[in-house]
Design an enzyme around this catalytic site. Structure first.
Site, PDB file in Angstrom:
ATOM      1  N   CYS A  51       0.764  -1.213   0.006  1.00  0.00           N
ATOM      2  CA  CYS A  51       0.039  -0.068   0.016  1.00  0.00           C
ATOM      3  C   CYS A  51       0.801   1.161   0.006  1.00  0.00           C
ATOM      4  CB  CYS A  51      -0.802  -0.047   1.162  1.00  0.00           C
ATOM      5  SG  CYS A  51      -1.479  -1.561   1.715  1.00  0.00           S
ATOM      6  N   CYS A 124      -2.926   3.560   2.900  1.00  0.00           N
ATOM      7  CA  CYS A 124      -3.326   2.138   3.639  1.00  0.00           C
ATOM      8  C   CYS A 124      -4.380   2.742   4.327  1.00  0.00           C
ATOM      9  CB  CYS A 124      -2.233   1.507   4.377  1.00  0.00           C
ATOM     10  SG  CYS A 124      -2.820  -0.328   4.823  1.00  0.00           S
ATOM     11  N   LYS A 126      -5.799   3.267   7.487  1.00  0.00           N
ATOM     12  CA  LYS A 126      -6.006   4.105   8.550  1.00  0.00           C
ATOM     13  C   LYS A 126      -5.071   5.275   8.292  1.00  0.00           C
ATOM     14  CE  LYS A 126      -8.223   0.987  10.276  1.00  0.00           C
ATOM     15  NZ  LYS A 126      -7.795  -0.022   9.440  1.00  0.00           N
ATOM     16  N   GLU A 447     -10.454  -5.647  13.117  1.00  0.00           N
ATOM     17  CA  GLU A 447     -11.167  -6.003  12.041  1.00  0.00           C
ATOM     18  C   GLU A 447     -11.351  -7.399  12.116  1.00  0.00           C
ATOM     19  OE1 GLU A 447     -10.159  -2.513   8.630  1.00  0.00           O
ATOM     20  OE2 GLU A 447      -9.582  -4.606   8.314  1.00  0.00           O
ATOM     21  N   SER A 473     -13.258  -5.303   7.972  1.00  0.00           N
ATOM     22  CA  SER A 473     -12.589  -4.788   6.917  1.00  0.00           C
ATOM     23  C   SER A 473     -13.472  -4.442   5.651  1.00  0.00           C
ATOM     24  CB  SER A 473     -11.930  -6.141   6.263  1.00  0.00           C
ATOM     25  OG  SER A 473     -11.633  -5.643   4.841  1.00  0.00           O
TER      26      SER A 473
END
Length: 570
Positions: A51, A124, A126, A447, A473
């Site tokens: 990411c 990514c 957060k 998650e 997720s």
């Protein structure tokens, strides 16, 4: 540019700033460079996951754009915790707290070095809301840039995303595929740099950045490894100086109406339920009340028009190839849903930004016209009832079954539930309950993709339901209800459920209830003791002491409403 009102005057102007200027000279800056506005280029580059791996190279191009437009760029980095690697084990406790660390660390670096403006770059889950939270908190002129999606993998003539790997784990446990095929899927799913390819959390929040007006139109659309991205990176760098000159700041852009626009785009694309956690947290930084229930009210009245994974057929690359998120935004404008008068970082309104956007002429079913939606209501809905007085949320995009009643099968943590699922120690018709996973009780609100994907891989995604005070997720599919509040650690009803209690979920009516009276729940509450977690020191302990409820964004500080100053005005 006159620096008399800019933060960098403290470190660049006058005799008192001589020592600070000496440090800047040590890094090769000239007097001319130092006299210009200092622009923080904040990135989440690291080697933790695909990411973020392309962000450093992209940031160098952004810096060229800043320099070309008359600013002096200063790049710095912050952390990320990447859910694809943290998932399914104790590492996931660190994921949501990382959002706060990202926002806090960017704030501290900007304040400490007296930067005048900011480009925030993230790749990514957060890191996207964390970076935008910092922009809103600091309120200096800012532009957000998403690092881009990963390209889909290919296996047996079909596109793959990381979710296919998680679901393959479930198929492997069920004996449907062998270890060799699981390994082949694992090796094919993620071919290069970029964030997870479906309309999961990263891509959802990238769409939010554009819809809310903090990102340049189209800048988040090209995949991470696409030649078009370089031009977008330079344009982002060039956009900062006009914002400094005009004085247009993030809080003038991210208004209540802009947050409503963002929620509509999430719903129209069948986006991640995590948006209902991140939008309230971002709003909190701007002093705006916009909680889970307000987000879900927008979801409830927004048509679902983008046929994206995990509920649909396509990945973000496919949306890019038919015109990008602009096509969705233009259809929502055409239908009279979005507030077209909201200002954006271009200095134009959202309606002006997309005035020339046309619906794709070619035959395609990635985005449906607003007059013929996939469904008339959104891909994500909110629930309330005696099991979730503060609310809960479920992604319904792609679901055929929106009502479910069954007996509770209670687990005190995710690991126990995942083990039971992989060993098939549950029954069709069960409501699997995973508790003690909320913002405070986890701590960190993990998650549950490992568990939900294993269920989907076993073909049980709609034959059981799953509820949790944790979260899911963006790649989760099936009847999975998250953010149940109050959480178990706060004495919520989810902490009082016992095996066999009958739970009813109705995603059409927006309700979630356990077949217990108020008197029954109160009697159980008198005997209730919160479960102790293993994090009694360190960052996770600190997070648990500070964090608020999920329906208000799981934030850790009082927000803009208590401010006595804004950094941009120091």
């Amino acid at each position: 540019m006159d620096k008399s009102r800019l933060p960098s005057r403290y470190v660049t102007v006058g005799p008192k700033a001589a020592a600070a200027r000496a440090m800047l000279h040590a890094m090769g800056l000239t007097d001319e460079d130092i006299a210009k506005p200092l622009v923080g280029v904040a990135t989440c580059w690291n080697e933790s996951a695909p990411c973020n791996i392309a962000l450093n190279a992209q940031a160098e191009i952004v810096k060229r754009g800043v320099s070309a437009s008359g600013g002096t760029p200063r790049m710095f980095t912050t952390i990320t915790v990447t859910d694809g690697i943290a998932m399914g084990h104790a590492g996931m406790f660190s994921s949501l707290p990382s959002r706060e660390v990202i926002a806090d660390s960017v704030e501290l670096s900007m304040r400490g070095h007296a930067y005048d403006a900011m480009v925030g770059m993230a790749g990514c889950d957060k890191s996207l809301p964390g970076m935008m939270m910092a922009m809103l908190r600091l309120n200096v002129p800012s532009v957000f840039l998403y690092g881009g999606t990963i390209l889909p993998g290919r296996y047996k003539d079909r596109d793959l995303t990381i979710v296919d790997v998680y679901e393959a784990v479930g198929k492997n446990a069920a004996g449907e595929i062998d270890d060799k095929e699981l390994h082949a899927i694992e090796c094919a799913a993620c071919p290069n740099a970029g964030a997870c390819g479906g309309q999961f959390t990263a891509n959802t929040m990238a769409c939010v950045a554009e819809a809310i007006g903090l990102a340049l139109p189209g800048s988040g659309d090209p995949p991470a490894e696409n030649d078009a991205r370089a031009a977008h990176c330079e344009n982002v760098g060039r956009a900062i100086m006009p914002l400094l000159q005009s004085g247009l700041r993030p809080r003038a852009i991210a208004t209540r109406k802009a947050f409503e626009n963002a929620a509509m785009v999430v719903s129209a694309t069948g986006g991640s339920t995590n948006a209902a956690l991140h939008l309230p947290a971002m709003a909190h930084e701007a002093g705006i009340d916009f909680d889970l229930n307000a987000v879900c009210e927008i979801f409830r009245r927004t048509p679902y028009i983008a046929n994206l994974k995990p509920g649909g057929k396509y990945v973000m690359r496919d949306l890019y190839e038919i015109g990008g998120i602009a096509v969705v935004i233009k259809e929502l404008l055409k239908g009279g849903y979005l507030h077209g008068d909201c200002m954006t970082v271009t200095g134009k309104t959202i309606e002006e930004n997309y005035a020339r956007t046309e619906f794709p002429a070619q035959k395609q079913d990635v985005v449906y016209e607003i007059k013929n939606p996939i469904s008339p209501t959104g891909g994500v809905v909110g629930l309330q009832g005696n099991l979730a007085p503060d609310g809960a949320i479920v992604k319904v995009a792609g679901l055929k079954k929106l009502k479910f009643t069954g007996p509770a099968r209670v687990f005190e943590k995710e690991e126990d539930a995942l083990a039971a699922v992989l060993e098939r120690k549950y029954n069709e018709g069960d409501v699997i309950v995973i508790r003690n996973e909320g913002p405070r009780g986890g701590p960190g609100m993990r998650e549950m993709l490992s568990t939900t994907a294993a269920l989907a891989g076993q073909g049980m995604g709609e034959k059981v339901a799953l509820i949790t005070d944790g979260r899911f997720s963006g790649g989760t599919r099936g009847l999975c209800i998250g953010h149940v509040g109050p959480e178990a650690a706060m004495g919520g009803a989810i902490g009082l459920i016992r095996d066999g209690d009958i739970i009813t979920i109705d995603a059409e009516a927006g309700t979630i209830d356990v077949d217990l009276s108020t008197a029954d729940l109160n009697a159980r509450r008198e005997q209730f003791k919160p479960r102790a977690n293993n994090y009694q020191s360190g960052a996770l302990w600190k997070h648990a002491q500070q964090v608020g409820p999920a329906h208000k964004g799981a934030v850790t500080h009082p927000g803009a409403k208590t401010e006595t100053h804004v950094y941009a005005d120091i």
